[in-house]
Every structure is written in structure tokens, then in C-alpha cells.
Design a protein around this motif. Sequence first.
Motif, PDB file in Angstrom:
ATOM      1  N   GLU A 170      -0.879  -1.457 -13.875  1.00 50.70           N
ATOM      2  CA  GLU A 170       0.361  -1.424 -14.636  1.00 50.70           C
ATOM      3  C   GLU A 170       1.311  -2.541 -14.198  1.00 50.70           C
ATOM      4  O   GLU A 170       2.011  -3.139 -15.026  1.00 50.70           O
ATOM      5  CB  GLU A 170       1.042  -0.067 -14.483  1.00 50.70           C
ATOM      6  N   VAL A 179       0.514  -0.482  -4.746  1.00 54.23           N
ATOM      7  CA  VAL A 179       1.357   0.160  -5.752  1.00 54.23           C
ATOM      8  C   VAL A 179       2.748  -0.471  -5.667  1.00 54.23           C
ATOM      9  O   VAL A 179       3.061  -1.189  -4.709  1.00 54.23           O
ATOM     10  CB  VAL A 179       1.447   1.680  -5.536  1.00 54.23           C
ATOM     11  N   ASP A 227       1.010   1.514 -10.720  1.00 53.39           N
ATOM     12  CA  ASP A 227      -0.204   1.153  -9.992  1.00 53.39           C
ATOM     13  C   ASP A 227      -0.487  -0.327 -10.208  1.00 53.39           C
ATOM     14  O   ASP A 227       0.248  -1.018 -10.939  1.00 53.39           O
ATOM     15  CB  ASP A 227      -1.384   2.043 -10.391  1.00 53.39           C
ATOM     16  N   ASP A 281      -5.954  -4.145  -5.643  1.00 49.54           N
ATOM     17  CA  ASP A 281      -6.195  -2.893  -6.361  1.00 49.54           C
ATOM     18  C   ASP A 281      -5.647  -1.679  -5.627  1.00 49.54           C
ATOM     19  O   ASP A 281      -5.345  -0.654  -6.254  1.00 49.54           O
ATOM     20  CB  ASP A 281      -7.692  -2.703  -6.613  1.00 49.54           C
ATOM     21  N   ASP A 282      -5.523  -1.770  -4.288  1.00 49.55           N
ATOM     22  CA  ASP A 282      -5.039  -0.616  -3.527  1.00 49.55           C
ATOM     23  C   ASP A 282      -3.531  -0.645  -3.309  1.00 49.55           C
ATOM     24  O   ASP A 282      -2.987   0.157  -2.546  1.00 49.55           O
ATOM     25  CB  ASP A 282      -5.757  -0.514  -2.184  1.00 49.55           C
ATOM     26  N   ARG A 284       0.839  -1.179   0.000  1.00 49.94           N
ATOM     27  CA  ARG A 284       0.000   0.000   0.000  1.00 49.94           C
ATOM     28  C   ARG A 284       0.887   1.246   0.000  1.00 49.94           C
ATOM     29  O   ARG A 284       2.050   1.185   0.424  1.00 49.94           O
ATOM     30  CB  ARG A 284      -0.923  -0.022   1.206  1.00 49.94           C
ATOM     31  N   PRO A 285       0.368   2.376  -0.437  1.00 49.00           N
ATOM     32  CA  PRO A 285       1.222   3.572  -0.532  1.00 49.00           C
ATOM     33  C   PRO A 285       1.929   3.938   0.767  1.00 49.00           C
ATOM     34  O   PRO A 285       3.047   4.454   0.742  1.00 49.00           O
ATOM     35  CB  PRO A 285       0.244   4.665  -0.972  1.00 49.00           C
TER      36      PRO A 285
END
Length: 382
Positions: A121, A136, A118, A133-134, A94-95
Amino acid sequence: MAVYDVIVVGLGGMGSSAAYHLAARGQRVLGLERFGPAHDRGSSHGGSRIIRQSYFEDPAYVPLLLRAYELWEKLERDAGREIITLTGGVFVGRPESLTFSGSLRASREWDLPHEILDADELRRRFPTFGPRDDEVALFEAKAGFVRPEATVAAHLELAARHGADLRYGEPVLGWQALPDGGVRVATGEASYTAERIVICPGAWAPELLADLGVPFTVERQIMYWFQPETGVGPFQPERHPIYIHEDGAGTQIYGFPAIDGPHGGAKVAFFRRGGQVCTPETIDRQVHPEEIRDMREHSAELLPALPGRFLRAATCMYTNTPDQHFVIATHPEHPQATVACGFSGHGFKFVPVVGEILADLATSGSTAHPISLFDPRRDFAA
């Protein structure tokens, strides 16, 4: 008069590098190792170790990594063997995760080339990955892996080529600083004297360096190899990067492409996961079914096709400091002694530059490399 200028205790990753750098500078070196060359009883084995520059642990490591990369390339040239492979690397979470945010911080602070991917990608670029999905990823093209056994063997061969006297199967029982400034080292075979000593004891640090006052903890860790369900084709090094993934609970895993051919599988392991506290004598070398199941479940979260057929596993030991930073210094009480230990599971990528630092400290008492972070006198309770 001592026959040797420097005695190097322990000839694993760090000790073999120190022996080479010292011998290459014309020092008369005695190297002592309790096992054979490039053995699998400590921490410098397992076929592969990650190398990367976007260092989420602390940006202060980056200058050492930049020098290490130069020395890895020099080692390959001098030894005439393949040791380092650049596959690129992705650091996923996660970020706000340390794995991603720390890598980004180091990359920005040192202006390291990188890309932010992301989840979509990441899946497109590397179809073996299935992030949430959340999540990176930071992609670093210069990341890859080194071969630990080949590294140790190369450093030992080069050390011997430069005249080092390397002795195997000779455990060090103890050492003492002498009143004249020299050192005496006792083994099960003999007693040796030298002007200086470099101690790279790995998991034997609590025993050989008890007087440092560093609260080392030795932990059992496990490396696993699986045959991916898709076969190793999609996991080949030219298609699949090294990776570190941190889930929502903070658990990190790391892994590699399939680097040993169609039947070698792909290696994966937990990173900095609390292992069983042990000693080199009490470590459980058996890997249990519930441990394999745990690894299978965690790795499938990021790489759904990875945990196919289980192939094998191997144990190793992390010698940890409380803050997980290294100990590299002149011994605070004995200026003729240089110590390197407590590499806490993330030290192997630094092997060639640590050898250079140890040679600096042993011959001149100082180094131009930034090593204040590794002072054994730091406050471990902070």
C-alpha cells in the motif's frame, strides 16, 4: 532601575520565539545575538524542518505539539508569510521499530488520526517509496514541514514590532545573577542589566550554562540535497510526503519533498545518527565524499530514485542531552533566569510553544504546559 524587563540571549529558533512572546505581553525586551538575524551558523537553518504529531520519541510531547500547531498557524497569520506546509508524513520500519511502533503508540494514546500502510500500500500510494516487504508505515495526514529561516525572521519581525530591542553581532561573554534578584549580561560591546534573563544558547549551552550540571554534547550533523533520477516531479509536495525510515540496524533517515522548485532537489539526512563531537568553533563545515556516499546508499534503500545527482550539503549542530529530552526550566539556582537548550535534533517543531512557555516562566515563574520531562535536575544516568 533596569531599562529592560527581560534579556533574551540567543535569537535562533527558541530565542526569537521567546522575544516575540515576551514583547507581545508588554515586556521590555533586549535580544542579543552573536550573528545576524536568521543565520546559518547554529541549528535553525537548512530550509525545512519536519513537523508531526505522532511522536515516537515519547507521547508526553503530544500536548505541546497540539499547541504548537495552533501557534504555527497564528504565526503565519500575524507575519503574513507562508511558514508551515502540510504534506502528510510516513514513518516507516519493521513493526517492532521505534519509528513505527512509537508513532503508533502516540497516535493511539492521544487519538490522533492515522493510517497503517503495509509495504504494498505504501508503494501504491507513494510510488517514490520502495520499502522492504517486511516493513510497514504509519501515515499521518497532518505531518509536514516548516521553514526555519522564515520562522526565525517572522518571530524577530514581530518582536521588533512589539518594541523589542534586538541587537546582532554582539556575542554574550557571560552573565551573572545579582544580589537584588536582577541579572547582568556582558557582551563584547557593553554590559546590560535587567530584572530577568532567558537563555537560549543552542550549541553554546556547555559554555553559558555550565553551572546547570547537564552533560551536554554538541554533534556535527549534515543535511544533503539530491536531484532525483526521475526529476523532481514525483517528489513534489502534493505527491510526496515527509518521511522517517528506520532500517533493520536501527539507523534512521528523514527527508522531504522537493520544496524549492525544479532545481532545488530533495533534502535528506540521518536522524539521531552519532555525529562528530565538536564545538561551534571546531565544527568541520566541509562535507566529505565518503559522507555523501554513505547518505546516498542509505537513502536508496527506501527511495531508489532519490539519490541522483548530488547538489549540495550543509552542516548544523545538535546539542544533545543524554536522554535526548529537552531542558526547559527556571534555573535551579537562579529564579530570575529561564533556560531552554539541549533540543537534541528534534526541537524545532516546538519553537512557537517553547517561546510561549519561556514567556510564562520569565513573567510568572510557572507555566500550565507540561514540562516536568525537561527538568535539568532529572537523573540523566537513569
